[in-house]
Write a protein that holds these residues in place. Sequence first.
Motif, PDB file in Angstrom:
ATOM      1  N   ARG A 137      -7.361  -8.827   3.112  1.00  0.00           N
ATOM      2  CA  ARG A 137      -8.326  -9.235   4.134  1.00  0.00           C
ATOM      3  C   ARG A 137      -9.366 -10.137   3.476  1.00  0.00           C
ATOM      4  O   ARG A 137      -9.660  -9.999   2.284  1.00  0.00           O
ATOM      5  N   SER A 138      -9.914 -11.054   4.250  1.00  0.00           N
ATOM      6  CA  SER A 138     -10.892 -11.994   3.720  1.00  0.00           C
ATOM      7  C   SER A 138     -12.269 -11.348   3.640  1.00  0.00           C
ATOM      8  O   SER A 138     -12.733 -10.716   4.592  1.00  0.00           O
ATOM      9  N   LYS A 139     -12.909 -11.506   2.500  1.00  0.00           N
ATOM     10  CA  LYS A 139     -14.283 -11.067   2.295  1.00  0.00           C
ATOM     11  C   LYS A 139     -15.071 -12.225   1.686  1.00  0.00           C
ATOM     12  O   LYS A 139     -14.491 -13.179   1.165  1.00  0.00           O
ATOM     13  N   LYS A 140     -16.383 -12.132   1.746  1.00  0.00           N
ATOM     14  CA  LYS A 140     -17.214 -13.192   1.189  1.00  0.00           C
ATOM     15  C   LYS A 140     -16.943 -13.379  -0.297  1.00  0.00           C
ATOM     16  O   LYS A 140     -16.992 -14.500  -0.825  1.00  0.00           O
ATOM     17  N   SER A 141     -16.631 -12.282  -0.982  1.00  0.00           N
ATOM     18  CA  SER A 141     -16.390 -12.337  -2.420  1.00  0.00           C
ATOM     19  C   SER A 141     -14.972 -12.771  -2.765  1.00  0.00           C
ATOM     20  O   SER A 141     -14.646 -12.973  -3.932  1.00  0.00           O
ATOM     21  N   GLY A 142     -14.101 -12.903  -1.760  1.00  0.00           N
ATOM     22  CA  GLY A 142     -12.722 -13.311  -2.016  1.00  0.00           C
ATOM     23  C   GLY A 142     -11.739 -12.457  -1.231  1.00  0.00           C
ATOM     24  O   GLY A 142     -12.122 -11.669  -0.359  1.00  0.00           O
ATOM     25  N   TRP A 143     -10.456 -12.607  -1.539  1.00  0.00           N
ATOM     26  CA  TRP A 143      -9.433 -11.797  -0.883  1.00  0.00           C
ATOM     27  C   TRP A 143      -9.494 -10.368  -1.394  1.00  0.00           C
ATOM     28  O   TRP A 143      -9.474 -10.132  -2.600  1.00  0.00           O
ATOM     29  N   GLU A 144      -9.560  -9.418  -0.459  1.00  0.00           N
ATOM     30  CA  GLU A 144      -9.635  -7.997  -0.808  1.00  0.00           C
ATOM     31  C   GLU A 144      -8.289  -7.335  -0.509  1.00  0.00           C
ATOM     32  O   GLU A 144      -7.794  -7.404   0.613  1.00  0.00           O
ATOM     33  N   PRO A 145      -7.664  -6.685  -1.501  1.00  0.00           N
ATOM     34  CA  PRO A 145      -6.363  -6.049  -1.273  1.00  0.00           C
ATOM     35  C   PRO A 145      -6.453  -4.925  -0.242  1.00  0.00           C
ATOM     36  O   PRO A 145      -7.424  -4.160  -0.218  1.00  0.00           O
ATOM     37  N   ILE A 146      -5.425  -4.842   0.608  1.00  0.00           N
ATOM     38  CA  ILE A 146      -5.321  -3.760   1.593  1.00  0.00           C
ATOM     39  C   ILE A 146      -4.256  -2.766   1.160  1.00  0.00           C
ATOM     40  O   ILE A 146      -4.511  -1.569   1.023  1.00  0.00           O
ATOM     41  N   SER A 147      -3.041  -3.267   0.951  1.00  0.00           N
ATOM     42  CA  SER A 147      -1.945  -2.383   0.569  1.00  0.00           C
ATOM     43  C   SER A 147      -0.812  -3.206  -0.013  1.00  0.00           C
ATOM     44  O   SER A 147      -0.773  -4.432   0.127  1.00  0.00           O
ATOM     45  N   ARG A 148       0.109  -2.521  -0.642  1.00  0.00           N
ATOM     46  CA  ARG A 148       1.307  -3.153  -1.200  1.00  0.00           C
ATOM     47  C   ARG A 148       2.531  -2.451  -0.638  1.00  0.00           C
ATOM     48  O   ARG A 148       2.481  -1.273  -0.268  1.00  0.00           O
ATOM     49  N   THR A 149       3.640  -3.174  -0.578  1.00  0.00           N
ATOM     50  CA  THR A 149       4.866  -2.590  -0.059  1.00  0.00           C
ATOM     51  C   THR A 149       6.035  -3.470  -0.456  1.00  0.00           C
ATOM     52  O   THR A 149       5.858  -4.636  -0.820  1.00  0.00           O
ATOM     53  N   SER A 150       7.223  -2.907  -0.380  1.00  0.00           N
ATOM     54  CA  SER A 150       8.439  -3.702  -0.533  1.00  0.00           C
ATOM     55  C   SER A 150       9.196  -3.763   0.788  1.00  0.00           C
ATOM     56  O   SER A 150      10.216  -4.438   0.889  1.00  0.00           O
ATOM     57  N   ALA A 151       8.676  -3.051   1.796  1.00  0.00           N
ATOM     58  CA  ALA A 151       9.346  -2.985   3.090  1.00  0.00           C
ATOM     59  C   ALA A 151       9.073  -4.237   3.912  1.00  0.00           C
ATOM     60  O   ALA A 151       8.127  -4.979   3.665  1.00  0.00           O
ATOM     61  N   GLY A 152       9.910  -4.461   4.906  1.00  0.00           N
ATOM     62  CA  GLY A 152       9.697  -5.566   5.817  1.00  0.00           C
ATOM     63  C   GLY A 152       8.825  -5.147   6.992  1.00  0.00           C
ATOM     64  O   GLY A 152       8.479  -3.976   7.152  1.00  0.00           O
TER      65      GLY A 152
END
Length: 202
Positions: A137-152
Amino acid sequence: MTDLVRVQVTFTSPAGDRASGCTGESTATAKVSLPEPLGDRDVIVDNYTRFTAEGAEPPALRLCGELGCTPPATGCTPASYEQALTAVDAPEHTYRNSERCDGKWLVLDFSWRTGPACDDSTDPACSARLGDRWFFRSKKSGWEPISRTSAGGCRDVRREEPAFPSSLCRSLAPLSSALHPSYPPPSASSTPGARSTATATP
């Protein structure tokens, strides 16, 4: 580079000799004199720590971060994608395989080499790689990670962030098992030292 002033600070302390009894630490100030005015040049201390006058109130200098003194604006640009890779601590020499971005949300697929350094494309070891998929997600400080996955699809990211737009994830295919292998836990029969026994009823 003419836009830089390099400063090397060297200090010695008996604290390195534990037997001396001098094991305490404290902050010290070192004064540096330049042969000419600093002007608008940046200062690098000990090769890594960089300071700039830009955005600071004179005579102070501003400490620059990992992304430099002027980090890229968060958006759908290569420089901003590099910031996203830094945010998830991606391995060095990572390749961006694909990006889906609308300025507020980002899906980033990337991979990295795992084999020896060679250029023989016919040798599987030379082309061996692993990969990952992250949502941001976009934040003022940069891109902030939400989650990781290998699924579609959207299931995994929407579980963490229901507002993530389905237009960016609906058609995502699962990552190749070669890029993101899954290893099931070992069964009891395959555990080292484990033995199986059989009993018979007379």
